[in-house]
Design an enzyme around this catalytic site. Structure first.
Site, PDB file in Angstrom:
ATOM      1  N   CYS A 170       0.834  -1.204   0.000  1.00  0.00           N
ATOM      2  CA  CYS A 170       0.000   0.000   0.000  1.00  0.00           C
ATOM      3  C   CYS A 170       0.872   1.259   0.000  1.00  0.00           C
ATOM      4  O   CYS A 170       1.285   1.737   1.065  1.00  0.00           O
ATOM      5  CB  CYS A 170      -0.933  -0.003   1.206  1.00  0.00           C
ATOM      6  SG  CYS A 170      -1.986   1.458   1.273  1.00  0.00           S
TER       7      CYS A 170
ATOM      8  N   CYS B 182      -0.667   4.210   1.891  1.00  0.00           N
ATOM      9  CA  CYS B 182      -0.522   4.168   3.355  1.00  0.00           C
ATOM     10  C   CYS B 182       0.923   4.454   3.765  1.00  0.00           C
ATOM     11  O   CYS B 182       1.177   5.220   4.695  1.00  0.00           O
ATOM     12  CB  CYS B 182      -0.889   2.805   3.925  1.00  0.00           C
ATOM     13  SG  CYS B 182      -2.242   1.977   3.134  1.00  0.00           S
ATOM     14  N   ASP B 183       1.867   3.821   3.082  1.00  0.00           N
ATOM     15  CA  ASP B 183       3.247   3.818   3.572  1.00  0.00           C
ATOM     16  C   ASP B 183       4.197   4.746   2.813  1.00  0.00           C
ATOM     17  O   ASP B 183       5.324   4.980   3.277  1.00  0.00           O
ATOM     18  CB  ASP B 183       3.821   2.390   3.509  1.00  0.00           C
ATOM     19  CG  ASP B 183       3.016   1.432   4.381  1.00  0.00           C
ATOM     20  OD1 ASP B 183       2.390   1.922   5.340  1.00  0.00           O
ATOM     21  OD2 ASP B 183       3.012   0.231   4.098  1.00  0.00           O
TER      22      ASP B 183
END
Ligand code: NAP
Length: 314
Positions: free
Chosen positions: A141, A144-145
């Protein structure tokens, strides 16, 4: 133990499930929509969506919020954190009923019809270190990261829309983004390819496959193999993002409905599966195109078909 009786259970509240909920509500069906987590599915991991007609560029989160609010406004609210582990066929005379068991609970649904809109999951390559270093450099992801890799070097594996789109996102933060692709042509749509070619900090490593992820406590480097001459190359990176396609979340109906060779649910034009009463919509379906627009449309078709089925029209 509670048995919840409904005419229809929609499993999954991504674009397909929410599309189905909207049309089910308008048809005044007796239904519930459940999701194992919050509504959204995979598009919650997408930084921007720019091909949903009429919405310009939106984040996945924004789009889902709009979809959910629309459904909620009509009275169709998602029952969240309600994972359906297994569907069992219960024959009552000529009629099919389905017992939908909620994971880690004795409670279950008993329904006449189901729309499986459970989506898909990112595939893994099956390399040592993938699981061990997950969350410690290995990620699925970028949205997200990605910000964790500001001024660092990262690699993306894959050549499809997802890989290139996520590489473009990572390029905003990372010093360098390598796209490791096993062929000499990307699969991604041209507009994404051109954007990637234009970025100075994106390098496409052609004809190469990931051989090894190296690192003890976190990712330190990868070894890639050139498929033409079998030469191994070391690339120092801190983050590794794999986007090598998706598998279907179809296990809950395995053995009841026909799946294609890759595990996706086969349907007809009404979204009917091989089991009377079970319908499928969105990414879990065997289909030529997996987009938000096709998922929403599948959901609409499935709900409309169920309305007709319950009224004995099809
Ligand atoms: P995909 O189209 O199946 O692409 C997977 C990529 O991974 C391909 O480039 C494939 O290489 C590579 N790959 C597969 N197995 C591999 C392996 N074992 N080792 C190395 N590479 C491997 O998957 P996706 O990109 O996730 O897209 C899935 C669907 O979602 C598609 O229909 C796509 O159009 C859609 N999508 C659309 C958008 C958008 O419209 N903005 C964004 C994301 C996804 P080959 O090319 O050699 O097969």
């Amino acid at each position: 133990m509670v048995e919840i009786k409904k005419d229809l259970l929609i499993i999954g509240a991504g674009p397909a499930g929410l599309g189905a909920a909207l049309y089910s509500k308008r048809a005044d069906l007796d239904f519930e929509i459940v999701d194992k987590q919050m509504p959204g599915g995979q598009i919650m991991n997408t930084e921007f969506i720019e091909n949903y007609l009429g919405f310009g560029q939106r984040s996945g989160f924004e789009l889902i919020e709009k979809f959910s609010d629309h459904c909620k406004g009509l009275g169709a609210e998602v029952k969240t954190f309600c994972p359906i582990a297994l569907v069992e066929l219960v024959k009552r005379g000529k009629e099919n009923f389905f017992r939908c068991n909620i994971a880690e609970s004795a409670d279950h649904y008993m329904v006449r019809t189901i729309i499986v809109a459970s989506g898909a999951y990112p595939k893994m390559l099956g390399l040592e270190g993938e699981q061990r270093l997950f969350g410690r450099g290995v990620s699925y992801c970028a949205t997200c990261d990605g910000p964790l890799y500001r001024d660092k070097d990262v690699a993306v594996v894959g050549g499809g829309d997802t890989a290139v789109e996520e590489a473009l996102f990572l390029a905003k933060f990372a010093k360098k983004v390598y796209i490791i692709h096993r062929r000499d042509k990307l699969r991604a749509v041209s507009i994404l390819q051109e954007r990637a070619f234009d970025l100075e900090n994106v390098e496409i490593v052609w004809n190469s496959v990931l051989e090894k992820i190296v690192g003890e406590k976190k990712v330190d480097h990868i070894l890639i193999k050139n498929v033409d001459d079998n030469k191994i190359k070391k690339i120092d990176i801190q983050g590794l993002f794999e986007y090598v396609g998706f598998g279907a979340n179809s296990a809950l109906v395995k053995g009841i409905v026909k799946l294609d060779a890759n595990g996706f649910i086969i349907t007809d034009k009404y979204m009917r599966t091989s089991c009377r009463g079970i319908y499928a919509a969105g990414d879990v379906r065997s289909t030529a195109l997996r987009q938000v627009v096709t998922a929403v449309a599948d959901g609409a078709v499935a709900a409309t078909s169920i309305d007709k089925h319950l009224r004995g029209l099809i």
